[in-house]
Design an enzyme around this catalytic site. Sequence first.
Site, PDB file in Angstrom:
ATOM      1  N   TYR A 126       0.860  -1.194   0.000  1.00 23.49           N
ATOM      2  CA  TYR A 126       0.000   0.000   0.000  1.00 23.49           C
ATOM      3  C   TYR A 126       0.890   1.236   0.000  1.00 23.49           C
ATOM      4  CZ  TYR A 126      -4.046  -2.931   1.074  1.00 23.49           C
ATOM      5  OH  TYR A 126      -5.052  -3.865   1.021  1.00 23.49           O
ATOM      6  N   GLU A 127       0.482   2.278  -0.740  1.00 22.46           N
ATOM      7  CA  GLU A 127       1.337   3.462  -0.873  1.00 22.46           C
ATOM      8  C   GLU A 127       1.549   4.181   0.456  1.00 22.46           C
ATOM      9  OE1 GLU A 127      -0.577   5.970  -3.754  1.00 22.46           O
ATOM     10  OE2 GLU A 127      -2.009   6.762  -2.320  1.00 22.46           O
ATOM     11  N   SER A 128       0.719   3.877   1.427  1.00 20.35           N
ATOM     12  CA  SER A 128       0.873   4.494   2.746  1.00 20.35           C
ATOM     13  C   SER A 128       2.142   4.011   3.448  1.00 20.35           C
ATOM     14  CB  SER A 128      -0.354   4.184   3.599  1.00 20.35           C
ATOM     15  OG  SER A 128      -0.654   2.802   3.546  1.00 20.35           O
TER      16      SER A 128
END
Lengths: 255, 313
Positions: free
Chosen positions: A51-53
């Site tokens: 996830y880009e987080s």
Amino acid sequence: MTAPVTPAERMIISAARALYGHRVVFVGVGLPNIACNLARRTHSPGLELIYESGVFGARPARLPLSIGDPALVTNATAVMSMADLFLFYLQGGRVDVALLGGAQIDRFGNLNTTAIGDYANPRVRLPGSGGACEIATNARHILIIMRLKKRAFVSKLDFCTSPGHLEGSNSRQNLGLPGHGPVQVITDRAIFDFATPAKEMRLTAVAPGETAESIQKEVGWPLNISPSLNQMPHPTPEELRLIREELDPQGLYRQ
Amino acid sequence: MQEAVSQFVQDGMTIAIEGFTAFICFAAAHEIIRQQKHNLTLCRLTPDLVYDQMVAAGTARKLIFSYLGNPGVGSLHCIRRAVEQAIPNPLELEEYSHFGMIGRYLAGASNLPFFPLQSYKGSDLPKVNSQIRFIESPYTGEKIAVVPPLKPDVAFIHAQRADRHGNTQLWGLIGIQKEVAFAAHHVVVVVEEIVPEETIRRDPNRTLIPGLVVDAVVCEPFGAHPSYVQGYYDRDNAFYLAWDKISRDQVAVEAWLSEWVFDVPDRATYIQKLGTERLAQLQPGEWFAEGVNYGRYSPNSQTDHGGIYDQSG
């Protein structure tokens, strides 16, 4: 008796199955999130979700409500700064496949998530790139998942946020983009690929009740149609149960 | 917080209240609104509700960002109103992708004139943002995009804990908190708890931001609500949904700002007003890491080499 399969369910399940054989998938919010978690719970338990987080190897105990959900952190393989994630995992070439969507797509799989109408004076202001531009640039393969609609499948984008095959043929390669670009567009009514020298979207499968003609009506350019047109995959009872009871119990995405 | 904002934030400054979904310091934003700061340039990857509220309150002139949405819900209606109808003020947009924003903070933090990245080839973003430019690699001749450094005047960094010197530890989605802290001219750290220096020193790998770059530490429990702090409280997703309704109407927004920002003197009162029942619902269960052995190295532990380096006879 179970309820009939909805077009959205068929789309989610087709996307989940398209992830078979991949190791590392970059996950976006919404439909991609459900498809990736479905793939992990069915055919690919070893699938690594990024996830880009800043999460690698997520094993969320609940369906994440956003890509920044705290449930993605607990029990993950690694959690890092977003700089590390974009630099080393994405731009470093460690992502096999990513799922993207958009408000508009053209025949070469270029995507618009920025604005409908003029950029300076938009009719609809959309969220913008987020990480989509670099995901489309760097992930080895791109799967596009979005609903088939005439206003979305357009002959010319109002704005190109994320590059697909640009003007087709070798234009993407010539510009030096690291990833291979889109391989499939999976919709609620049909599936397309780009497996021709022109790298133009080509109809390869339709949902039950659909024909090449009915799909053409929703597409803003003359469709390239595969000589061997298939049916979209039919969901198994277990896939349906997972979507309906565990991944989207409130029916936000599967209706 | 009142003191930190009045000391460091002035009209016209460039401000970053970062945190990716997690650690978003609403307490700082609300204090800036209360002190009626104006003409701010607001930087954030995802403006989120925090800047939607600041824009609606008339504090902002410009937004530097990469994703303009209410995550998992929809639009940011106040920002759209400002952009489309100049309500309450016109709002200038300077737009990147996430990696572009990250690159800007990295260049700012490491004193580089620009940051190169593979993004933007074939994208229309460079056409609408002249700050995104292309240069030629001096080694291979290939075209590569660059973005300029971003050095906010003030960054507000929310975290789990810090000591009184500002040595700050975060865990969970650490986002770009470290990069923005090193990029900013002034840093205000806002924490759930102040801990003894000994607690920080027992686990130095977890220290993301050293007191060296911190100008002020504010202890503000629940200061990130309705955002969240890993292990302390969950995101208030119900509020993110509720804001979608409230934010559609400027009158409703102003009523909300009166009730929850202007009419409460500080964060403690806001939290009291929120009520213990709501906070209890946001309480996560426990999930502890196992401890690690950093080793104890006493002053005389290596004085006797056992002759292994002394082969001269």
